[in-house]
Design a protein around this motif. Structure first.
Motif, PDB file in Angstrom:
ATOM      1  N   THR A  94       0.876  -1.271  -0.207  1.00 57.29           N
ATOM      2  CA  THR A  94      -0.001   0.061  -0.471  1.00 57.29           C
ATOM      3  C   THR A  94       0.998   1.583  -0.233  1.00 57.29           C
ATOM      4  O   THR A  94       0.568   1.856  -0.987  1.00 57.29           O
ATOM      5  CB  THR A  94      -1.240  -0.471   1.441  1.00 57.29           C
ATOM      6  N   VAL A  98       0.368   3.876  -3.178  1.00 54.53           N
ATOM      7  CA  VAL A  98       0.104   5.341  -3.300  1.00 54.53           C
ATOM      8  C   VAL A  98       0.913   6.440  -3.276  1.00 54.53           C
ATOM      9  O   VAL A  98       0.303   7.357  -4.086  1.00 54.53           O
ATOM     10  CB  VAL A  98      -0.848   5.377  -1.514  1.00 54.53           C
ATOM     11  N   SER A 101       1.034   6.420  -6.715  1.00 58.03           N
ATOM     12  CA  SER A 101      -0.462   6.990  -7.592  1.00 58.03           C
ATOM     13  C   SER A 101      -0.011   8.490  -7.599  1.00 58.03           C
ATOM     14  O   SER A 101      -0.754   8.879  -8.419  1.00 58.03           O
ATOM     15  CB  SER A 101      -0.949   5.985  -7.316  1.00 58.03           C
ATOM     16  N   HIS A 162      -1.797  -1.295  -8.682  1.00 61.82           N
ATOM     17  CA  HIS A 162      -2.536  -0.561  -7.856  1.00 61.82           C
ATOM     18  C   HIS A 162      -2.437   0.812  -8.892  1.00 61.82           C
ATOM     19  O   HIS A 162      -2.903   1.660  -8.646  1.00 61.82           O
ATOM     20  CB  HIS A 162      -2.336  -0.784  -6.684  1.00 61.82           C
ATOM     21  N   GLY A 166      -5.287   2.665 -10.381  1.00 65.46           N
ATOM     22  CA  GLY A 166      -5.841   4.385  -9.489  1.00 65.46           C
ATOM     23  C   GLY A 166      -5.498   5.499 -10.355  1.00 65.46           C
ATOM     24  O   GLY A 166      -6.402   6.555  -9.485  1.00 65.46           O
ATOM     25  N   VAL A 170      -7.150   9.539  -9.494  1.00 65.56           N
ATOM     26  CA  VAL A 170      -6.140  10.498  -9.482  1.00 65.56           C
ATOM     27  C   VAL A 170      -5.738  11.521 -10.754  1.00 65.56           C
ATOM     28  O   VAL A 170      -6.522  12.819  -9.784  1.00 65.56           O
ATOM     29  CB  VAL A 170      -4.652   9.450  -8.603  1.00 65.56           C
ATOM     30  N   SER A 216      -4.636  11.037  -1.237  1.00 64.34           N
ATOM     31  CA  SER A 216      -4.183   9.805  -0.385  1.00 64.34           C
ATOM     32  C   SER A 216      -4.521   8.451   0.165  1.00 64.34           C
ATOM     33  O   SER A 216      -4.739   7.581   0.568  1.00 64.34           O
ATOM     34  CB  SER A 216      -3.024   9.961   0.572  1.00 64.34           C
ATOM     35  N   GLN A 219      -6.548   6.399  -1.763  1.00 66.04           N
ATOM     36  CA  GLN A 219      -5.782   5.127  -2.545  1.00 66.04           C
ATOM     37  C   GLN A 219      -5.265   4.287  -1.253  1.00 66.04           C
ATOM     38  O   GLN A 219      -6.000   2.970  -1.693  1.00 66.04           O
ATOM     39  CB  GLN A 219      -5.109   6.217  -3.502  1.00 66.04           C
ATOM     40  N   ILE A 223      -6.384   0.634  -1.880  1.00 63.95           N
ATOM     41  CA  ILE A 223      -5.496  -0.509  -2.234  1.00 63.95           C
ATOM     42  C   ILE A 223      -5.166  -1.449  -1.145  1.00 63.95           C
ATOM     43  O   ILE A 223      -4.958  -3.166  -1.004  1.00 63.95           O
ATOM     44  CB  ILE A 223      -3.789   0.232  -1.862  1.00 63.95           C
TER      45      ILE A 223
END
Length: 294
Positions: A94, A98, A101, A162, A166, A170, A216, A219, A223
């Motif tokens: 994660t 994060v 992304s 991911h 994402g 985003v 954040s 996401q 995730i």
């Protein structure tokens, strides 16, 4: 104008509409909190007490042994190591997913909103179209692609997946935020000799801190709570917490320990819940500052 009172503003009257609103909010809160209450009280009971069938009753005495078992001793098939390894796998997946992304999405949103390169509108449309297609459709092509670049069943592979899935959301959120920034600000920076990256890091990114928090959180939650992508792409050594939770709950060797299952479920959900509680003020600020503009 509100009526004045000698000691300050007069308190709002308790009207029928206000009573109805409060009643609705209380009922809605109870409705959504009831499952959490059930999980907590069940996780604190022994199996003998659970067999009594009093699902909403408070435990006769607090028993935290189910939590310890869920963390380090719950069985997944014949392996009884608990959900601890899945926790660290979820963290390893994660956090970089994060960060990547959010950074790439912020750059894309900035480029598509203010910098406006050639074909920006077409690229933005393709991103949004891709974001509307269910990602289950892409599973087989993504598996083949990850296998061809030797990232299938690896930590880097699940992180990349991911990030890719994402990016549309985003990018949309950052673009809508940056559109509200006056274009003259960037023009003045260019006159002073600032380039694309300097404007982004020194002007746009500091302005977009509330949006960075919002994206954040979205996401991270998506995730962390993901099951399907982690199951397909992570590999046996990198299974996230959600997949291990499913394995624990569906293990049928011996007695089904509902208290351990509930404790493992809470342990899986506690991290995103804590983030929402601790960052709720920033989340609201980011939404109000432009998350739904555009």
């Amino acid at each position: 104008m509100a009526d004045l009172h000698p000691n300050g503003p007069r308190p709002a009257r308790l009207t029928a509409g206000r009573i109805g609103l409060y009643a609705f909010l209380v009922v809605a809160a109870l409705f959504f909190l009831l499952p959490l209450y059930t999980m907590v009280v069940t996780s604190l009971k022994s199996m003998d007490e659970i067999r009594l069938g009093q699902i909403f009753a408070l435990p006769a005495r607090l028993d935290f042994s189910a939590w310890a078992t869920a963390w380090s001793g719950a069985c997944m098939g014949t392996v009884c190591v608990g959900i601890r390894s899945g926790f660290w796998n979820s963290v390893a997946i994660t956090v970089p997913a994060v960060a990547l992304s959010v950074f790439v999405g912020a750059v894309n949103g900035y480029a598509l909103s203010l910098w406006r390169p050639r074909g920006a509108n077409a690229l933005f449309g393709l991103l949004m179209a891709g974001g509307l297609i269910p990602y289950q459709i892409f599973l087989y092509p993504m598996v083949r692609a990850m296998a061809n670049i030797e990232l299938y069943n690896s930590l880097a592979g699940i992180i990349l997946v991911h990030v890719i899935f994402g990016l549309p959301l985003v990018t949309l959120l950052f673009r809508n935020y940056f559109v509200s920034v006056p274009e003259e600000l960037c023009k003045a920076a260019r006159v002073d000799g600032a380039g694309f990256w300097r404007i982004f890091f020194e002007i746009m990114l500091p302005i977009a801190v509330p949006m960075v928090v919002v994206v954040s959180m979205l996401q991270f939650t998506g995730i962390w709570n993901d099951f399907l992508l982690g199951l397909v792409f992570a590999g046996r050594d990198n299974l996230p917490m959600t997949v291990q939770l499913n394995n624990i709950v569906n293990t049928t060797m011996g007695e089904r320990t509902y208290n351990v299952n509930m404790a493992a479920t809470i342990l899986t959900a506690i991290v995103p819940l804590a983030i929402y509680f601790l960052s709720g003020r920033w989340f609201v600020r980011g939404i109000a500052a432009g998350a739904v503009k555009g």
